[in-house]
Design a protein around this motif. Structure first.
Motif, mmCIF file in Angstrom:
data_model
loop_
_atom_site.group_PDB
_atom_site.id
_atom_site.type_symbol
_atom_site.label_atom_id
_atom_site.label_comp_id
_atom_site.label_asym_id
_atom_site.label_seq_id
_atom_site.Cartn_x
_atom_site.Cartn_y
_atom_site.Cartn_z
ATOM 1 N N LYS A 144 7.598 1.586 -1.368
ATOM 2 C CA LYS A 144 6.937 1.277 -2.640
ATOM 3 C C LYS A 144 8.015 1.086 -3.694
ATOM 4 O O LYS A 144 8.942 1.908 -3.772
ATOM 5 C CB LYS A 144 6.062 2.481 -3.002
ATOM 6 C CG LYS A 144 4.874 2.163 -3.857
ATOM 7 C CD LYS A 144 4.004 3.411 -3.940
ATOM 8 C CE LYS A 144 2.757 3.120 -4.711
ATOM 9 N NZ LYS A 144 1.840 4.248 -4.729
ATOM 10 N N MET A 155 -2.417 11.524 7.746
ATOM 11 C CA MET A 155 -2.980 10.950 6.519
ATOM 12 C C MET A 155 -3.716 9.635 6.760
ATOM 13 O O MET A 155 -3.502 8.969 7.770
ATOM 14 C CB MET A 155 -1.894 10.734 5.456
ATOM 15 C CG MET A 155 -0.840 9.705 5.824
ATOM 16 S SD MET A 155 0.314 9.463 4.448
ATOM 17 C CE MET A 155 0.102 7.719 4.133
ATOM 18 N N PHE A 156 -4.603 9.311 5.813
ATOM 19 C CA PHE A 156 -5.237 7.994 5.824
ATOM 20 C C PHE A 156 -4.241 6.977 5.305
ATOM 21 O O PHE A 156 -3.408 7.291 4.442
ATOM 22 C CB PHE A 156 -6.459 7.972 4.896
ATOM 23 C CG PHE A 156 -7.684 8.611 5.480
ATOM 24 C CD1 PHE A 156 -8.408 7.969 6.485
ATOM 25 C CD2 PHE A 156 -8.130 9.847 5.027
ATOM 26 C CE1 PHE A 156 -9.541 8.547 7.029
ATOM 27 C CE2 PHE A 156 -9.265 10.429 5.563
ATOM 28 C CZ PHE A 156 -9.973 9.789 6.563
ATOM 29 N N VAL A 157 -4.350 5.777 5.793
ATOM 30 C CA VAL A 157 -3.587 4.653 5.234
ATOM 31 C C VAL A 157 -4.593 3.529 4.992
ATOM 32 O O VAL A 157 -5.400 3.212 5.869
ATOM 33 C CB VAL A 157 -2.486 4.168 6.209
ATOM 34 C CG1 VAL A 157 -1.777 2.928 5.651
ATOM 35 C CG2 VAL A 157 -1.484 5.283 6.487
ATOM 36 N N GLY A 158 -4.545 2.975 3.778
ATOM 37 C CA GLY A 158 -5.441 1.868 3.461
ATOM 38 C C GLY A 158 -6.737 2.303 2.805
ATOM 39 O O GLY A 158 -7.618 1.483 2.563
ATOM 40 N N GLU A 159 -6.839 3.611 2.495
ATOM 41 C CA GLU A 159 -8.099 4.077 1.901
ATOM 42 C C GLU A 159 -8.272 3.573 0.469
ATOM 43 O O GLU A 159 -9.390 3.380 0.002
ATOM 44 C CB GLU A 159 -8.199 5.616 1.972
ATOM 45 C CG GLU A 159 -7.429 6.408 0.949
ATOM 46 C CD GLU A 159 -5.928 6.401 1.176
ATOM 47 O OE1 GLU A 159 -5.455 5.730 2.108
ATOM 48 O OE2 GLU A 159 -5.219 7.030 0.373
ATOM 49 N N LEU A 160 -7.127 3.319 -0.230
ATOM 50 C CA LEU A 160 -7.242 2.827 -1.616
ATOM 51 C C LEU A 160 -7.837 1.423 -1.609
ATOM 52 O O LEU A 160 -8.760 1.117 -2.371
ATOM 53 C CB LEU A 160 -5.881 2.841 -2.321
ATOM 54 C CG LEU A 160 -5.226 4.223 -2.448
ATOM 55 C CD1 LEU A 160 -3.878 4.117 -3.139
ATOM 56 C CD2 LEU A 160 -6.132 5.170 -3.211
ATOM 57 N N ALA A 161 -7.333 0.599 -0.727
ATOM 58 C CA ALA A 161 -7.879 -0.760 -0.601
ATOM 59 C C ALA A 161 -9.332 -0.696 -0.145
ATOM 60 O O ALA A 161 -10.183 -1.461 -0.618
ATOM 61 C CB ALA A 161 -7.044 -1.568 0.388
ATOM 62 N N SER A 169 -1.221 -0.878 -1.934
ATOM 63 C CA SER A 169 -0.332 -0.377 -2.990
ATOM 64 C C SER A 169 1.048 -0.033 -2.448
ATOM 65 O O SER A 169 1.952 0.297 -3.201
ATOM 66 C CB SER A 169 -0.956 0.860 -3.635
ATOM 67 O OG SER A 169 -1.126 1.864 -2.650
ATOM 68 N N VAL A 172 3.268 0.329 4.571
ATOM 69 C CA VAL A 172 3.274 1.516 5.429
ATOM 70 C C VAL A 172 3.396 1.093 6.891
ATOM 71 O O VAL A 172 2.725 0.162 7.335
ATOM 72 C CB VAL A 172 1.972 2.340 5.247
ATOM 73 C CG1 VAL A 172 1.985 3.583 6.125
ATOM 74 C CG2 VAL A 172 1.766 2.725 3.792
ATOM 75 N N LYS A 213 -1.634 13.670 -1.146
ATOM 76 C CA LYS A 213 -0.632 12.630 -1.414
ATOM 77 C C LYS A 213 -0.048 12.792 -2.810
ATOM 78 O O LYS A 213 1.172 12.721 -3.013
ATOM 79 C CB LYS A 213 -1.265 11.244 -1.273
ATOM 80 C CG LYS A 213 -1.416 10.800 0.165
ATOM 81 C CD LYS A 213 -2.202 9.522 0.256
ATOM 82 C CE LYS A 213 -2.327 9.077 1.711
ATOM 83 N NZ LYS A 213 -3.498 8.272 1.962
HETATM 84 N N1 LIG Z 1 2.733 7.746 -2.899
HETATM 85 C C1 LIG Z 1 2.088 7.630 -1.733
HETATM 86 N N2 LIG Z 1 2.108 8.655 -0.856
HETATM 87 C C2 LIG Z 1 1.454 8.548 0.327
HETATM 88 N N3 LIG Z 1 0.750 7.470 0.703
HETATM 89 C C3 LIG Z 1 0.692 6.431 -0.123
HETATM 90 C C4 LIG Z 1 1.349 6.465 -1.389
HETATM 91 N N4 LIG Z 1 1.102 5.313 -2.001
HETATM 92 C C5 LIG Z 1 0.309 4.587 -1.163
HETATM 93 N N5 LIG Z 1 0.075 5.259 -0.031
HETATM 94 C C6 LIG Z 1 -0.712 4.827 1.148
HETATM 95 O O1 LIG Z 1 -0.312 3.518 1.458
HETATM 96 C C7 LIG Z 1 -1.475 2.726 1.520
HETATM 97 C C8 LIG Z 1 -1.279 1.280 1.222
HETATM 98 O O2 LIG Z 1 -2.558 0.662 1.215
HETATM 99 P P1 LIG Z 1 -3.640 1.225 0.208
HETATM 100 O O3 LIG Z 1 -3.196 0.986 -1.193
HETATM 101 O O4 LIG Z 1 -4.971 0.736 0.585
HETATM 102 O O5 LIG Z 1 -3.635 2.789 0.490
HETATM 103 C C9 LIG Z 1 -2.361 3.345 0.435
HETATM 104 C C10 LIG Z 1 -2.211 4.783 0.797
HETATM 105 O O6 LIG Z 1 -2.941 5.071 1.950
#
Ligand SMILES: Nc1ncnc2c1ncn2[C@@H]1O[C@@H]2COP(=O)(O)O[C@H]2[C@H]1O
Length: 230
Positions: A144, A155-161, A169, A172, A213
């Motif tokens: 990032k 952890m989840f990945v992609g949950e924000l989207a 964001s 990963v 997170k």
């Molecule tokens: N600072 C962070 N720490 C941990 N995980 C993150 C962080 N920023 C983004 N992510 C993960 O990376 C993902 C990228 O896709 P999303 O934005 O959908 O969701 C995001 C989170 O799951």
């Protein structure tokens, strides 16, 4: 002797009534069904004994209702318990404390298990995301703002989207050996659309994940440089 037998027969009906009342007063579905099952049992004994010949039609009708009730009791018990899960699935379930065993089973059924044999990219910052992942074993790399961190966590990945529809964001990827559950976002949305309770439970699970997170994350460079409003 006759009055004693009449008393016994009436006792069955009032016993069934008592179970029925307790059932209808119970707020818990399982308790309600167990009380109604007990009432059914007393009705069956009553119908068998009340006349010179058993009231077969009434007994049959009651037995059918009791059988349907027993079937649903079994489903409710399965929804609430983990005894039908393998040890591995049960260990995975413990990572989802916001979900009931039944909700977790449905979520797991909709997922695909992926084991990374080489570095596996999940998201790329700024690009659309059409899946959701849960990394339950192994290490991740999160990139990032030109920086990358390696974390060994679940952890989840992609949950924000998934929640906002915004592009990823962060970039990963997971390292070889990582084990990941993967959902197609559209399939998952369809599943959540069928159950408001599962939807709420998964949102709570996302919240718990996001709290972890944020708790772990370092301040953003933009904040410290005063480029963003706090
Ligand atoms: N600072 C962070 N720490 C941990 N995980 C993150 C962080 N920023 C983004 N992510 C993960 O990376 C993902 C990228 O896709 P999303 O934005 O959908 O969701 C995001 C989170 O799951």
């Amino acid at each position: 002797m006759e009055w004693q037998s009449e008393l016994w027969i009436s006792g069955l009906i009032y016993g069934a009534l008592a179970f029925g009342v307790m059932g209808f007063l119970a707020r818990d579905e399982l308790l309600l069904r167990l009380f109604m099952l007990a009432a059914s049992a007393l009705y069956l004994i009553y119908y068998y004994n009340v006349a010179s010949v058993p009231l077969w039609d009434a007994m049959l009708a009651n037995s059918i209702l009791a059988t349907v009730n027993i079937a649903v009791i079994l489903i409710v018990v399965l929804e609430r318990t983990t005894f039908y899960m393998s040890k591995e699935t049960e260990a995975l379930f413990r990572q989802f404390p916001m979900l009931t065993p039944g909700q977790f089973r449905r979520l797991l059924k909709a997922a695909r298990e992926v084991e990374a044999v080489e570095p596996l990219s999940l998201t790329r910052a700024g690009t659309a995301v059409d899946r959701l992942w849960y990394v339950h074993e192994g290490a991740l790399r999160i990139g990032k703002g030109g920086r990358e961190a390696r974390v060994e966590t679940t952890m989840f990945v992609g949950e924000l989207a998934f929640l906002t529809g915004a592009p990823a964001s962060a970039s990963v990827s997971v390292e070889p050996g990582a084990r990941v559950l993967e959902w197609e976002a559209a399939d998952l949305r369809r599943l959540l659309g069928k159950s408001a309770k599962l939807n709420v439970a998964l949102q709570a699970q996302f919240n718990a994940d996001l709290v972890r997170k944020v708790t772990r994350s370092a301040p953003l460079a933009e904040f410290s440089l005063g480029r963003l409003e706090p």
